[in-house]
Design a protein around this motif. Structure first.
Motif, PDB file in Angstrom:
ATOM      1  N   GLU A 215      -1.547   3.024  -2.068  1.00  0.00           N
ATOM      2  CA  GLU A 215      -3.149   3.625  -0.905  1.00  0.00           C
ATOM      3  C   GLU A 215      -3.924   4.316  -1.685  1.00  0.00           C
ATOM      4  OE1 GLU A 215      -4.370   3.589   3.796  1.00  0.00           O
ATOM      5  OE2 GLU A 215      -2.759   4.787   3.152  1.00  0.00           O
TER       6      GLU A 215
ATOM      7  N   LYS B 173       0.936  -0.808   0.436  1.00  0.00           N
ATOM      8  CA  LYS B 173      -0.107   0.085  -0.009  1.00  0.00           C
ATOM      9  C   LYS B 173       0.421   1.334  -0.032  1.00  0.00           C
ATOM     10  CE  LYS B 173      -3.997  -2.311   2.190  1.00  0.00           C
ATOM     11  NZ  LYS B 173      -4.699  -2.011   3.374  1.00  0.00           N
ATOM     12  N   ASN B 174       1.842   1.338   0.869  1.00  0.00           N
ATOM     13  CA  ASN B 174       2.553   2.328   0.918  1.00  0.00           C
ATOM     14  C   ASN B 174       4.755   2.544   0.897  1.00  0.00           C
ATOM     15  OD1 ASN B 174       0.607   2.329   3.565  1.00  0.00           O
ATOM     16  ND2 ASN B 174       0.537   3.992   2.158  1.00  0.00           N
TER      17      ASN B 174
END
Length: 352
Positions: free
Chosen positions: A237, A142-143
């Protein structure tokens, strides 16, 4: 290269795969299942215990690492892997690399057995006919990959990248992320000026304004954002484009020594449990060995929190979408079925 940029390169190890074992605080080692996996353990690669010491006395397990330090550094210092494999007579050899692509090349020439990397190198390797298996998932994606711009840059949206110089490492997960995000924003590959650089080459160019944006992974994201040199324009994200990381094993090694693959993952899981229950000690160690603020370590860990779980059908489907996208982009020359390289049996057994 200056000491300053050598330090930046060295920081990359902090988000890479961790390894080691601990005799205490270890749920995976005492038979408890990792609830985060959300899956039921399956049949082992080989039923029963490992064979006797004599069965593995001629085996050298080659483990790839990217850079020095971090938990891999502690693992080597404490000889955690050496102890685990030594109990069955096998030896351990550590092999250092700068990135994922050379790791899969080493697997192709039988010079490496285990490695952890982002989602793009396995796709390129599979398309090139390199024989390996993905045996667990390391990051949710996600990050840990993002496009960053200088803090005072006028660029505010992906559309603003049109005509701009964007640095990226070809073949990396950041390369895939960059072009998937561009397509979502209605831009073509030709709409940007692609500058192909390795991260240690890009850092000075980013700071001096020679590039307008940088598609990269952590620790470079955290390093630049916490130091005030850059800000995140987009990450997985915000864009819904994930960049998971995986653990790989050389296929011939897995076929010949399936029980050693499970042992590797058990030892890895014990290390992950150690870090989770000793974060203050672990993070302070990482900060001290790199002479960086502990806040920087904490920032990197928050972006790239390790998991060690079976790969879900959803993640495999996402990896297939990435492979199809790269084929359309021309990065790989043939279509592939990524499901062929995923094998959860070892991690399911390790997490029992």
């Amino acid at each position: 290269m200056s000491k300053r940029y050598g330090l930046i390169t060295a920081l990359l190890v902090l988000i890479l795969i961790v390894a080691g074992c601990s005799n205490a605080n270890n749920n995976a080692g005492n038979g408890e299942k990792d609830e985060s996996s959300g899956q039921t353990a399956g049949t082992s690669a080989k039923e029963g215990n490992l064979d006797s010491k004599a069965s593995y006395e001629d085996v050298t397990v080659k483990i790839g690492v990217q850079g020095k330090g971090g938990l891999f550094g502690k693992a080597q210092e404490q000889k955690w892997f050496e102890e685990a494999f030594g109990e069955v007579g096998a030896r351990v050899e550590w092999v250092e690399f700068q990135s994922g692509p050379p790791m899969v090349e080493a697997m192709a020439s039988n010079h490496l057995d285990f490695a952890g990397m982002g989602n793009m190198p396995p796709i390129s390797a599979q398309a090139a006919g390199i024989d390996f298996k993905i045996i667990s998932q390391l990051l949710d994606g996600k990050n840990n990959v993002a496009i960053i711009v200088p803090t005072d840059s006028p660029i505010q949206t992906i559309a603003d990248l049109k005509g701009k110089k964007v640095a990226v490492t070809k073949g990396s997960n950041a390369y895939n992320f960059l072009y998937q995000v561009l397509v979502k924003a209605g831009l073509a590959k030709s709409d940007i000026q692609e500058i192909q650089l390795q991260p240690d080459e890009t850092q000075p160019s980013f700071e001096s304004g020679k590039v307008d944006a940088w598609a990269v992974w952590d620790p470079y994201i955290t390093l630049n954002t916490l130091s005030g040199k850059g800000r995140v324009l987009a990450d997985g994200e915000t864009e819904g484009v994930l960049s998971p990381s995986f653990q790989l094993v050389r296929s011939d090694f897995a076929k010949e020594y399936p029980e050693l693959v499970t042992l590797y993952l058990k030892t890895f899981e014990q290390a992950r449990q150690w870090e989770a229950t000793n974060q203050e000690e672990a993070f302070q160690r990482y900060a001290d060995e790199r002479s960086i603020p502990i806040e920087l370590v904490q920032g990197m860990q928050s972006r790239a929190a390790m998991v060690n779980i079976p790969v879900s059908d959803e993640t495999i489907a996402g990896q297939q979408n990435t492979a199809d996208f790269q084929f359309e982009l021309g990065t790989i020359r043939k279509q592939i079925n990524v499901a062929d390289v995923f094998d959860n049996q070892y991690i399911e057994e390790a997490l029992k």
